[in-house]
Design a protein around this motif. Structure first.
Motif, PDB file in Angstrom:
ATOM      1  N   ALA A 189       5.013   3.479   5.874  1.00 36.29           N
ATOM      2  CA  ALA A 189       6.147   3.763   4.984  1.00 36.29           C
ATOM      3  C   ALA A 189       7.375   4.191   5.772  1.00 36.29           C
ATOM      4  O   ALA A 189       8.513   3.918   5.365  1.00 36.29           O
ATOM      5  CB  ALA A 189       5.757   4.846   3.977  1.00 36.29           C
TER       6      ALA A 189
ATOM      7  N   LEU B 293       1.743   5.659  -2.590  1.00 36.95           N
ATOM      8  CA  LEU B 293       2.019   7.035  -2.189  1.00 36.95           C
ATOM      9  C   LEU B 293       3.005   7.660  -3.164  1.00 36.95           C
ATOM     10  O   LEU B 293       4.142   7.205  -3.290  1.00 36.95           O
ATOM     11  CB  LEU B 293       2.617   7.075  -0.777  1.00 36.95           C
ATOM     12  CG  LEU B 293       1.709   6.681   0.389  1.00 36.95           C
ATOM     13  CD1 LEU B 293       2.534   6.517   1.657  1.00 36.95           C
ATOM     14  CD2 LEU B 293       0.618   7.725   0.607  1.00 36.95           C
TER      15      LEU B 293
ATOM     16  N   ASP C 276       0.822  -1.210   0.000  1.00 40.04           N
ATOM     17  CA  ASP C 276       0.000   0.000   0.000  1.00 40.04           C
ATOM     18  C   ASP C 276       0.856   1.260   0.000  1.00 40.04           C
ATOM     19  O   ASP C 276       0.474   2.281  -0.583  1.00 40.04           O
ATOM     20  CB  ASP C 276      -0.931   0.012   1.213  1.00 40.04           C
ATOM     21  CG  ASP C 276      -1.909  -1.148   1.217  1.00 40.04           C
ATOM     22  OD1 ASP C 276      -2.272  -1.633   0.136  1.00 40.04           O
ATOM     23  OD2 ASP C 276      -2.306  -1.579   2.323  1.00 40.04           O
ATOM     24  N   THR C 277       2.011   1.202   0.649  1.00 39.45           N
ATOM     25  CA  THR C 277       2.862   2.387   0.713  1.00 39.45           C
ATOM     26  C   THR C 277       3.380   2.788  -0.666  1.00 39.45           C
ATOM     27  O   THR C 277       3.733   3.950  -0.883  1.00 39.45           O
ATOM     28  CB  THR C 277       4.056   2.175   1.660  1.00 39.45           C
ATOM     29  OG1 THR C 277       4.946   1.195   1.121  1.00 39.45           O
ATOM     30  CG2 THR C 277       3.582   1.723   3.044  1.00 39.45           C
ATOM     31  N   ASN C 278       3.414   1.839  -1.583  1.00 47.34           N
ATOM     32  CA  ASN C 278       3.899   2.143  -2.924  1.00 47.34           C
ATOM     33  C   ASN C 278       2.888   2.910  -3.765  1.00 47.34           C
ATOM     34  O   ASN C 278       3.209   3.330  -4.885  1.00 47.34           O
ATOM     35  CB  ASN C 278       4.313   0.856  -3.646  1.00 47.34           C
ATOM     36  CG  ASN C 278       5.570   0.257  -3.056  1.00 47.34           C
ATOM     37  OD1 ASN C 278       6.544   0.952  -2.824  1.00 47.34           O
ATOM     38  ND2 ASN C 278       5.543  -1.039  -2.795  1.00 47.34           N
TER      39      ASN C 278
ATOM     40  N   ILE D  40      -0.939   4.886   6.203  1.00 44.19           N
ATOM     41  CA  ILE D  40      -0.027   4.370   5.179  1.00 44.19           C
ATOM     42  C   ILE D  40       1.325   5.066   5.261  1.00 44.19           C
ATOM     43  O   ILE D  40       2.383   4.438   5.100  1.00 44.19           O
ATOM     44  CB  ILE D  40      -0.663   4.522   3.784  1.00 44.19           C
ATOM     45  CG1 ILE D  40      -1.929   3.661   3.692  1.00 44.19           C
ATOM     46  CG2 ILE D  40       0.318   4.113   2.689  1.00 44.19           C
ATOM     47  CD1 ILE D  40      -2.744   3.891   2.434  1.00 44.19           C
ATOM     48  N   GLN D  41       1.305   6.353   5.539  1.00 45.86           N
ATOM     49  CA  GLN D  41       2.561   7.095   5.698  1.00 45.86           C
ATOM     50  C   GLN D  41       3.347   6.585   6.900  1.00 45.86           C
ATOM     51  O   GLN D  41       4.579   6.471   6.848  1.00 45.86           O
ATOM     52  CB  GLN D  41       2.270   8.588   5.835  1.00 45.86           C
ATOM     53  CG  GLN D  41       1.767   9.238   4.557  1.00 45.86           C
ATOM     54  CD  GLN D  41       1.260  10.652   4.774  1.00 45.86           C
ATOM     55  OE1 GLN D  41       0.839  11.020   5.877  1.00 45.86           O
ATOM     56  NE2 GLN D  41       1.270  11.459   3.724  1.00 45.86           N
TER      57      GLN D  41
END
Length: 395
Positions: A382, A76, A72-74, A378-379
């Protein structure tokens, strides 16, 4: 009037990267086998969309928890060429979120085993059941694969739909965790543990009790692998991660030794020498690669393997790896690649292990967020600010 709901939507322009030739399926469906090859100017925003209606073979799930994955972080931001950084299968726009749990709010007319009110989780890999791979039981390699949270709307939303055949009941976790709310928060973490189970046992073949293990990466997949390998009888469990918080979580779930790999690399020292010292020259029966940086880790993994040892590749990346086969051949080593978690009884096995108290993913659930704060969650993932973060859309 159709009921609306909030959802976190990933988007992007279908624009193949210069020099990349899309496959026939990519062109036909406007999807990407690797999002980083196709989707330009990626976006991620909270939107309002209609509440979905279940088809005859589907359930409507009121989402209890949606766990944040490294994948999911990808979603961003973008890379230097303004393409998606997600190096996996996707079809945008799509509501992301593929690790989830919830309470059934409605069922299609052909649903047989599940009912309204049941607490369930569901496999991410929405396999067709008809292609040659599926007919061989290789559901994660389905030739017509859809993926909840990547090509079908996922769990960063108040509701989602899933086929009954993908679902498993988790009502028993209420007794383990004391409340429905907490049970669903932790149940959202079953998917990463099932991914680790698939990589370590189904694909990797497991270890004999008493074997030493090395795990690269103490994110949720690595922590799940540590938990599973401890309960299956590993002796030394050596974990590498530069993050001190995640090292502490690794020790909490079973790691016997934790190290920052960069401290050794900066001194020009090899991690394989350290592993041989810790294991008194025996080496690792299994090395689990659960990071986005296998190029750095795999050469070390080869050198630290015991005879007939196994590398289980679970981490996903777009980078390539240099490998000298002769070293693997001399050791009689194995290198197994794993993706997904469907089939082979994986999910029921993981659920039973949690119900029996043999593993507890709740130990590395660091924080829960409201849906409105899902980008913040999500941040945080990350930045590796903890173990696992869970979004709770309906609490």
């Amino acid at each position: 009037m159709q009921k609306m709901m909030k959802a976190l939507m990933a988007g992007g322009e279908y624009k193949p990267r210069p020099g990349y030739q899309p496959t026939e399926r990519e062109e036909r469906d406007r999807r990407a086998l690797l999002g980083s090859n196709i989707f330009y100017n990626p976006t991620l925003e909270l939107v309002e969309i209609p509440v979905p209606e279940p088809k005859d073979d589907e359930i409507l799930l009121k989402v209890g928890g949606a766990a944040v994955c490294g994948s999911d972080t990808n979603f961003l931001g973008a890379d230097k060429d303004n393409y998606s950084r997600y190096a996996g299968h996707c079809k945008l726009p799509c509501v992301i979120g593929h690790e989830f749990s919830g309470e059934i709010a409605a069922v299609g007319k052909n649903v047989k085993e599940l009912k309204v009110g049941d607490l369930v989780v569901a496999e991410t890999m929405a396999w067709c059941g008809e292609c040659l791979a599926c007919r061989r039981g290789q559901f994660n390699q389905c030739e017509n694969l859809e993926e909840i949270g990547f090509s079908q709307n996922g769990a960063y939303a108040e509701y989602l739909v899933a086929k009954e055949k993908l679902c498993f009941k988790v009502d028993g976790l209420v007794d383990v965790y004391g409340s429905k709310k907490r049970a669903l928060e932790v149940a959202a973490m079953i998917e990463p543990m099932a991914v680790a189970y698939n990589g370590v046992f189904t694909r990797g073949g497991g270890i004999e009790p008493g074997g030493h293990v090395v795990v690269f990466g103490c994110g949720p997949i690595g922590l799940s692998a540590i938990s599973l390998l401890k309960t299956s009888g590993a002796a030394k469990i050596i974990a590498f991660d530069p993050n001190k918080t995640r090292q502490a979580l690794a020790r909490e779930v079973g790691a016997t030794d934790t190290f920052d790999p960069f401290e050794y690399w900066q001194r020009g020292e090899k991690l394989s020498d350290l592993v041989m010292k810790v294991t008194k020259g025996v080496g690792a029966a299994m090395v689990v690669e659960a990071t986005h940086k296998p190029a750095e880790n795999i050469p070390e993994a080869v050198d630290m393997l015991a005879s007939f040892g196994t590398i289980a590749q679970i981490g996903i990346t777009a980078s390539t790896v240099e490998l000298h086969p002769v070293y693997m051949q001399k050791k009689g080593a194995n290198y197994h690649f794993a993706i997904g978690s469907s089939g082979h009884g994986t999910w029921p096995n993981v659920i039973r292990l949690i119900e029996a108290g043999r593993v507890d993913p709740g130990k590395y659930l660091s924080k829960c967020y409201h849906l409105e704060d899902s980008i913040e969650a999500i941040q945080a993932a990350a930045k590796a600010e903890g173990g696992k973060f869970v979004v709770t859309p309906n609490w």
